[in-house]
Design an enzyme around this catalytic site. Sequence first.
Site, PDB file in Angstrom:
ATOM      1  N   ASN A  75       0.885  -1.274  -0.091  1.00  0.00           N
ATOM      2  CA  ASN A  75       0.069  -0.047  -0.070  1.00  0.00           C
ATOM      3  C   ASN A  75       0.845   1.237   0.053  1.00  0.00           C
ATOM      4  O   ASN A  75       0.476   2.342  -0.850  1.00  0.00           O
ATOM      5  CB  ASN A  75      -0.889  -0.056   1.433  1.00  0.00           C
ATOM      6  CG  ASN A  75      -1.473   1.309   1.516  1.00  0.00           C
ATOM      7  OD1 ASN A  75      -2.359   1.891   0.903  1.00  0.00           O
ATOM      8  ND2 ASN A  75      -1.039   2.139   2.539  1.00  0.00           N
ATOM      9  N   SER A 127      -4.200   3.067  -8.580  1.00  0.00           N
ATOM     10  CA  SER A 127      -4.995   4.284  -8.487  1.00  0.00           C
ATOM     11  C   SER A 127      -5.887   4.339  -9.664  1.00  0.00           C
ATOM     12  O   SER A 127      -5.579   4.091 -10.742  1.00  0.00           O
ATOM     13  CB  SER A 127      -4.082   5.438  -8.350  1.00  0.00           C
ATOM     14  OG  SER A 127      -4.713   6.623  -8.497  1.00  0.00           O
ATOM     15  N   TYR A 140       3.369   9.752 -11.318  1.00  0.00           N
ATOM     16  CA  TYR A 140       2.388   8.933 -10.433  1.00  0.00           C
ATOM     17  C   TYR A 140       1.499   7.975 -11.333  1.00  0.00           C
ATOM     18  O   TYR A 140       1.286   6.801 -10.758  1.00  0.00           O
ATOM     19  CB  TYR A 140       1.715   9.872  -9.632  1.00  0.00           C
ATOM     20  CG  TYR A 140       0.650   9.203  -8.643  1.00  0.00           C
ATOM     21  CD1 TYR A 140       0.978   8.488  -7.458  1.00  0.00           C
ATOM     22  CD2 TYR A 140      -0.964   9.267  -9.063  1.00  0.00           C
ATOM     23  CE1 TYR A 140       0.137   8.146  -6.715  1.00  0.00           C
ATOM     24  CE2 TYR A 140      -1.623   8.629  -8.044  1.00  0.00           C
ATOM     25  CZ  TYR A 140      -1.328   8.059  -6.976  1.00  0.00           C
ATOM     26  OH  TYR A 140      -2.136   7.165  -6.160  1.00  0.00           O
ATOM     27  N   ALA A 141       0.662   8.627 -12.105  1.00  0.00           N
ATOM     28  CA  ALA A 141      -0.064   7.713 -12.704  1.00  0.00           C
ATOM     29  C   ALA A 141       0.721   6.641 -13.729  1.00  0.00           C
ATOM     30  O   ALA A 141       0.365   5.379 -13.425  1.00  0.00           O
ATOM     31  CB  ALA A 141      -0.948   8.198 -13.956  1.00  0.00           C
ATOM     32  N   ALA A 142       1.586   6.865 -14.101  1.00  0.00           N
ATOM     33  CA  ALA A 142       2.547   5.976 -15.005  1.00  0.00           C
ATOM     34  C   ALA A 142       3.181   4.852 -14.035  1.00  0.00           C
ATOM     35  O   ALA A 142       3.325   3.602 -14.371  1.00  0.00           O
ATOM     36  CB  ALA A 142       4.026   6.542 -15.509  1.00  0.00           C
ATOM     37  N   SER A 143       3.322   5.252 -12.628  1.00  0.00           N
ATOM     38  CA  SER A 143       3.790   4.304 -11.656  1.00  0.00           C
ATOM     39  C   SER A 143       2.908   3.172 -11.210  1.00  0.00           C
ATOM     40  O   SER A 143       3.132   1.953 -10.970  1.00  0.00           O
ATOM     41  CB  SER A 143       4.241   5.079 -10.287  1.00  0.00           C
ATOM     42  OG  SER A 143       3.601   5.405  -9.685  1.00  0.00           O
ATOM     43  N   LYS A 144       1.593   3.901 -11.359  1.00  0.00           N
ATOM     44  CA  LYS A 144       0.448   2.824 -10.927  1.00  0.00           C
ATOM     45  C   LYS A 144      -0.028   2.093 -12.007  1.00  0.00           C
ATOM     46  O   LYS A 144      -0.543   0.916 -11.795  1.00  0.00           O
ATOM     47  CB  LYS A 144      -0.665   3.821 -10.313  1.00  0.00           C
ATOM     48  CG  LYS A 144      -0.485   4.630  -9.173  1.00  0.00           C
ATOM     49  CD  LYS A 144      -0.080   3.631  -7.973  1.00  0.00           C
ATOM     50  CE  LYS A 144      -0.284   4.344  -6.643  1.00  0.00           C
ATOM     51  NZ  LYS A 144       0.087   3.260  -5.505  1.00  0.00           N
ATOM     52  N   ILE A 171     -10.520   9.329  -2.375  1.00  0.00           N
ATOM     53  CA  ILE A 171     -10.560   8.907  -0.838  1.00  0.00           C
ATOM     54  C   ILE A 171      -9.824   9.992  -0.052  1.00  0.00           C
ATOM     55  O   ILE A 171      -8.488  10.288  -0.133  1.00  0.00           O
ATOM     56  CB  ILE A 171      -9.804   7.448  -0.845  1.00  0.00           C
ATOM     57  CG1 ILE A 171      -9.989   6.580  -1.979  1.00  0.00           C
ATOM     58  CG2 ILE A 171     -10.312   6.828   0.725  1.00  0.00           C
ATOM     59  CD1 ILE A 171     -11.481   6.039  -2.163  1.00  0.00           C
TER      60      ILE A 171
HETATM   61  N1  LIG Z   1      -6.278   8.518  -0.884  1.00  0.00           N
HETATM   62  C1  LIG Z   1      -6.481   8.460  -2.252  1.00  0.00           C
HETATM   63  O1  LIG Z   1      -7.510   9.187  -2.759  1.00  0.00           O
HETATM   64  C2  LIG Z   1      -5.672   7.511  -3.004  1.00  0.00           C
HETATM   65  C3  LIG Z   1      -6.298   7.225  -4.271  1.00  0.00           C
HETATM   66  C4  LIG Z   1      -5.605   6.477  -5.101  1.00  0.00           C
HETATM   67  C5  LIG Z   1      -4.553   5.564  -4.637  1.00  0.00           C
HETATM   68  N2  LIG Z   1      -4.069   5.741  -3.601  1.00  0.00           N
HETATM   69  C6  LIG Z   1      -2.794   5.155  -3.313  1.00  0.00           C
HETATM   70  O2  LIG Z   1      -3.187   4.460  -1.880  1.00  0.00           O
HETATM   71  C7  LIG Z   1      -1.963   4.085  -1.358  1.00  0.00           C
HETATM   72  C8  LIG Z   1      -2.055   4.952   0.380  1.00  0.00           C
HETATM   73  O3  LIG Z   1      -2.612   6.339   0.010  1.00  0.00           O
HETATM   74  P1  LIG Z   1      -3.077   7.319   1.168  1.00  0.00           P
HETATM   75  O4  LIG Z   1      -3.863   8.353   0.855  1.00  0.00           O
HETATM   76  O5  LIG Z   1      -3.175   6.306   2.424  1.00  0.00           O
HETATM   77  O6  LIG Z   1      -1.697   7.913   1.479  1.00  0.00           O
HETATM   78  P2  LIG Z   1      -0.924   8.486   3.077  1.00  0.00           P
HETATM   79  O7  LIG Z   1       0.046   9.590   2.443  1.00  0.00           O
HETATM   80  O8  LIG Z   1      -2.101   9.152   3.959  1.00  0.00           O
HETATM   81  O9  LIG Z   1      -0.374   7.330   3.530  1.00  0.00           O
HETATM   82  C9  LIG Z   1       0.761   6.652   2.995  1.00  0.00           C
HETATM   83  C10 LIG Z   1       1.560   6.187   4.168  1.00  0.00           C
HETATM   84  O10 LIG Z   1       2.721   5.255   3.492  1.00  0.00           O
HETATM   85  C11 LIG Z   1       3.919   5.463   4.137  1.00  0.00           C
HETATM   86  N3  LIG Z   1       5.040   5.618   3.147  1.00  0.00           N
HETATM   87  C12 LIG Z   1       5.107   6.417   2.005  1.00  0.00           C
HETATM   88  N4  LIG Z   1       6.344   5.918   1.719  1.00  0.00           N
HETATM   89  C13 LIG Z   1       6.839   5.137   2.177  1.00  0.00           C
HETATM   90  C14 LIG Z   1       7.881   4.486   2.094  1.00  0.00           C
HETATM   91  N5  LIG Z   1       8.788   4.486   1.112  1.00  0.00           N
HETATM   92  N6  LIG Z   1       8.385   3.393   2.778  1.00  0.00           N
HETATM   93  C15 LIG Z   1       7.382   3.120   3.842  1.00  0.00           C
HETATM   94  N7  LIG Z   1       6.392   3.841   4.149  1.00  0.00           N
HETATM   95  C16 LIG Z   1       6.082   4.618   3.484  1.00  0.00           C
HETATM   96  C17 LIG Z   1       3.813   7.042   4.894  1.00  0.00           C
HETATM   97  O11 LIG Z   1       4.658   7.195   5.763  1.00  0.00           O
HETATM   98  C18 LIG Z   1       2.074   7.108   5.208  1.00  0.00           C
HETATM   99  O12 LIG Z   1       1.826   6.475   6.414  1.00  0.00           O
HETATM  100  C19 LIG Z   1      -1.020   4.947  -1.844  1.00  0.00           C
HETATM  101  O13 LIG Z   1      -0.416   4.021  -2.548  1.00  0.00           O
HETATM  102  C20 LIG Z   1      -1.658   5.835  -2.919  1.00  0.00           C
HETATM  103  O14 LIG Z   1      -1.026   6.216  -4.163  1.00  0.00           O
HETATM  104  C21 LIG Z   1      -4.789   6.649  -2.699  1.00  0.00           C
END
Ligand SMILES: NC(=O)c1ccc[n+]([C@@H]2O[C@H](COP(=O)([O-])OP(=O)(O)OC[C@H]3O[C@@H](n4cnc5c(N)ncnc54)[C@H](O)[C@@H]3O)[C@@H](O)[C@H]2O)c1
Length: 236
Positions: A75, A127, A140-144, A171
């Site tokens: 995640n 994502s 970002y989008a490319a990574s996903k 979200i």
């Molecule tokens: N929130 C959204 O709308 C949304 C939408 C699409 C995808 N996502 C994806 O969901 C995932 C979680 O998103 P979120 O909104 O909860 O993010 P967030 O920033 O609230 O939480 C992310 C957590 O990941 C940890 N983290 C980041 N990089 C790290 C690393 N290199 N090593 C260890 N821990 C690390 C951070 O410290 C943080 O606790 C991500 O992959 C994000 O791309 C989120």
Amino acid sequence: MHALVTGGAQGLGYATADSLIENGWEVTLLDRNKDSLRNAASTLGCNFFFADITDHNSIQSFFNSLPKLDALVNNAGIWVPQHIESMSVSDQTNVMNVNVLGTVLCTKYALPLLRNSEQGAIVNVSSLAAQTNSPGLGLYAASKSAIETLTKQWAVELAPIRVNAVAPGLIITEGTSENYRGEAGQLRAKAVPLGRVGQPNDVAEAIAFLLSESASYVSGQIISIDGGLGAGSPQR
Ligand SMILES: NC(=O)c1ccc[n+]([C@@H]2O[C@H](COP(=O)([O-])OP(=O)(O)OC[C@H]3O[C@@H](n4cnc5c(N)ncnc54)[C@H](O)[C@@H]3O)[C@@H](O)[C@H]2O)c1
């Protein structure tokens, strides 16, 4: 049954850990944010490990130290919205390193443990951005998109370990809450067919399903958790 959730200190990772615990899983949180990781683990009453998922040595030794693992939730992820003309190469290298390489490292070192499980399963977090071609997202989008490709590749390559992904839409988490303050939040909610932005639990429940026995014949799937936004928007 033991699950590891990366990026579990807050947001979607925390909600996923909470859901899994409610469903009887033993959960370990891994995160690079020490303070919020400690707080999260103490609130949830679970194990934790402090590491950056791009740190090859700590990830390898962490997984080597685990006695057992049945599920991995990849995640942890970051985003740095930037237009290509003005983007910082180091920021975007970081996005690729965390989102793609970090996921690859955790998966590689979790594999021996998952192979020993009778129900080994992986859920990657993609994502909706991978499908919507939104401008200004840097890499970002490319990574996903890479995560979605790897999800399907690994579903074939690693079977009988099941490998699926969720693709969240809009979200509200600690990482995104700024985007939803005031009028911006209402406008975003109106763009979603279901008329609201999502809560972390919306995604967490889907991940818990994908790791459960109920999904024992589901692999190689990318499930959008987006209130219908990927299908279109009621607004023109
Ligand atoms: N929130 C959204 O709308 C949304 C939408 C699409 C995808 N996502 C994806 O969901 C995932 C979680 O998103 P979120 O909104 O909860 O993010 P967030 O920033 O609230 O939480 C992310 C957590 O990941 C940890 N983290 C980041 N990089 C790290 C690393 N290199 N090593 C260890 N821990 C690390 C951070 O410290 C943080 O606790 C991500 O992959 C994000 O791309 C989120």
